[in-house]
Design a protein around this motif. Sequence first.
Motif, mmCIF file in Angstrom:
data_model
loop_
_atom_site.group_PDB
_atom_site.id
_atom_site.type_symbol
_atom_site.label_atom_id
_atom_site.label_comp_id
_atom_site.label_asym_id
_atom_site.label_seq_id
_atom_site.Cartn_x
_atom_site.Cartn_y
_atom_site.Cartn_z
ATOM 1 N N GLY A 37 0.826 -1.199 0.000
ATOM 2 C CA GLY A 37 0.000 0.000 0.000
ATOM 3 C C GLY A 37 0.860 1.248 0.000
ATOM 4 N N ALA A 39 3.851 1.500 -1.063
ATOM 5 C CA ALA A 39 4.532 1.612 -2.338
ATOM 6 C C ALA A 39 3.596 2.181 -3.394
ATOM 7 C CB ALA A 39 5.034 0.245 -2.771
ATOM 8 N N TYR A 40 2.371 1.680 -3.441
ATOM 9 C CA TYR A 40 1.460 2.119 -4.491
ATOM 10 C C TYR A 40 1.047 3.565 -4.286
ATOM 11 C CZ TYR A 40 0.995 -2.244 -7.005
ATOM 12 O OH TYR A 40 1.251 -3.329 -7.790
ATOM 13 N N ILE A 41 0.929 3.961 -3.017
ATOM 14 C CA ILE A 41 0.608 5.366 -2.760
ATOM 15 C C ILE A 41 1.761 6.244 -3.237
ATOM 16 C CG2 ILE A 41 0.422 7.039 -0.882
ATOM 17 C CD1 ILE A 41 -1.400 5.005 0.513
ATOM 18 N N ASP A 43 3.761 5.596 -5.702
ATOM 19 C CA ASP A 43 4.063 5.328 -7.116
ATOM 20 C C ASP A 43 5.318 4.485 -7.314
ATOM 21 O OD1 ASP A 43 1.888 6.639 -7.910
ATOM 22 O OD2 ASP A 43 2.877 8.446 -8.594
ATOM 23 N N ARG A 44 5.493 3.472 -6.504
ATOM 24 C CA ARG A 44 6.582 2.545 -6.772
ATOM 25 C C ARG A 44 6.053 1.123 -6.640
ATOM 26 N NH1 ARG A 44 8.451 1.357 -1.714
ATOM 27 N NH2 ARG A 44 7.457 2.674 -0.162
#
Lengths: 453, 212
Positions: A37, A39-41, A43-44
């Motif tokens: 989570g 990471a996705y927030i 942008d990775r």
Amino acid sequence: MTFDDVLPYLVALGRCVFAVVFVMQILPLLIWAERKGAAYIQDRPGPNRAHVMGIRAAGLVHTLNDVVKLIMKEDIVPGHVEKRYWAAAPVIAMSVALCTFIVVPFGDNFMGYQLKVSDIDGGLLFVLAATGMGVYGVMLAGWASNNKFSLLGGLRASAQMVSYELSMGLSAVVVFLIAGSVSLSAIAEMQAGAIWNWTVFTPMGFIAFVLFWTAAFAETNRTPFDLPEGEAELVGGYHTEYSSLRFALFFMAEYANMIVASSVTATLFFGGYNLPFVTPAQLREHADWVLMAAALAAPTFVYFAYEANKRKQRPFYQALPAGDARLKEPMVFVGLWLGAAVAHVGIGIAGALGLASKLSLNFISFGYLESTAVFGPDLVTAIVGITVLAAKILFGCWFFIWVRWTVPRFRYDQLMDLGWKRMLPLALGNVMFAAIWVAFFPTGLISTLFGSK
Amino acid sequence: MALPAARKMSSGMSAGESIYLVEMLKGLALTMTHIIKNIFDQDRFRTVEYPDVRKSMTERYRGAHRLLLRPDGKVKCVACMCCPTICPAKCITIIAGEDPNDAAEKFPVEFDIDMLRCIFCGFCVEACPKDAIRMDTRIYEINAYTRQAMVHNKTYMVNLMDGLKPPAEEFYRANPDNAPAGFAGDEPAVPVGQPFVNLAAGAEASGAGRAR
Ligand code: SF4
Ligand code: SF4
């Protein structure tokens, strides 16, 4: 001693094991969700390198690596700590977090047995008492570490928990007023049926929910209220001196606390194990339909398989050299998702054949066993209850993670200001409001006005 | 004496912001948009999954040095000592030798660059009157297990582009306008990997280049 003598103990043991295993199974999932989570927030892609024979499972394998790492690490006992209390602290933190879970009902009764570990009359009071105990783990750790940063962390934790426990308790009082009981089972039962029976859909229930949920962040020491371990100013806070599995216990206790807080919130405000508009009695009666409805999930799994197949086209897979173990990963997932789809269709067919309403020990042993008590509908109800509660808990935990990667940490004065000057008066006012409301609409607004239940 | 009016401690927040909830929801909405976008389009990530996927450097990237050869297969370098002189890190060591059979007469018997000290300023390339040294390899993985192996010698730097395309040469050939003054577009390309003519006996043995 007959089997019937032993049965209660077996049941008790089974319930305990189930509760612990339930929490312990969600834990690694949460750690994964936290990383992915975050990471996705940001942008990775997040964790994606560890793999077992090429299967990386979107980074889930990293959690396994963590376990191995934490077990293999050296367990350092610094020379300056108060050893006994220092060693006890992580155990207290973890066991308190786990034992809070025992009063949460997982589902409607299964063949007369309650689906919860213990039927303590105190119910929610026990939850409040146990979470209050949780601060001892943190405080002991901070004090026994014999280190000023840890001590500051422990102090902050206790101050913070004391401040927020008040608002938490007062919000819970609102739910007692609405339900007329402190037993979590009774509270969950009260919210069965229409969705507006959920406490959160009453005005005072909504305010209570917001306060309770905010206080839960403080109680679990999660961002934005994670001052006890504020690494910017306190090194690691109360767990600075811990390593290896002792640290892991604190780490797991934090997540276990999240699970407990989410489950209590789900039970108090979001109907617990109940599906909206479907009561457990209706589930029992139409157990076969429930199985058939499971087949509706199959298209979703087919879509997942389609997406997994598309991943083969990603530049990452294109760049891998031939023979790399990870190349077969998308196809494995296509297989798994399709398998899940087939399994759900199978469950649907079983429902269409009416298996759920026939299931008994006699039926599954083709007549060898005497017992003809039909447990199919109860089993379906129990599974639905556990699944629904698990879904609500997971969403709650996800919310913790989501907030952590969205907002920065509060300043200490802001934290105290929020706790004492805003939440406490609001919670007090809310209790009065709730008392008046309950006096005028004893069975809820909609039910009182329109006479429906 | 009247006390000065208590100054309100301002946190710079408006009334709406000080309730936190609305601002919190805005933040949550923002982060959720990122998550949803990223789940459905994983190619949005800027992350280069390094050992599997490699970043391609720009034309102007200064990577590991290489030494160029003349069409006759000898190193272009005439051991003029311009590059060791300008090198701010003082990491180029050249031992000059004489070759009476060659028009240039002077050549480097040894040409070592200590990559541990090099700061990749590119001054050596600028200074060279013969276009004998370039940093256009785009090689950025300069590493070894010993300090000794981090000293790139003549053999190593001549053969560096073995099996690799010299990107800048191709680029200059395609865009002669951008080519540096010394670059002759019609000059026949030196077959890379061709062993350079070793005139000083033992010069090659002095430092074994790393096998790539
Ligand atoms: S790049 Fe700069 S530091 Fe490196 S060898 Fe050339 S002149 Fe010296
Ligand atoms: S400047 Fe060029 S020609 Fe002169 S020594 Fe250096 S590489 Fe050789």
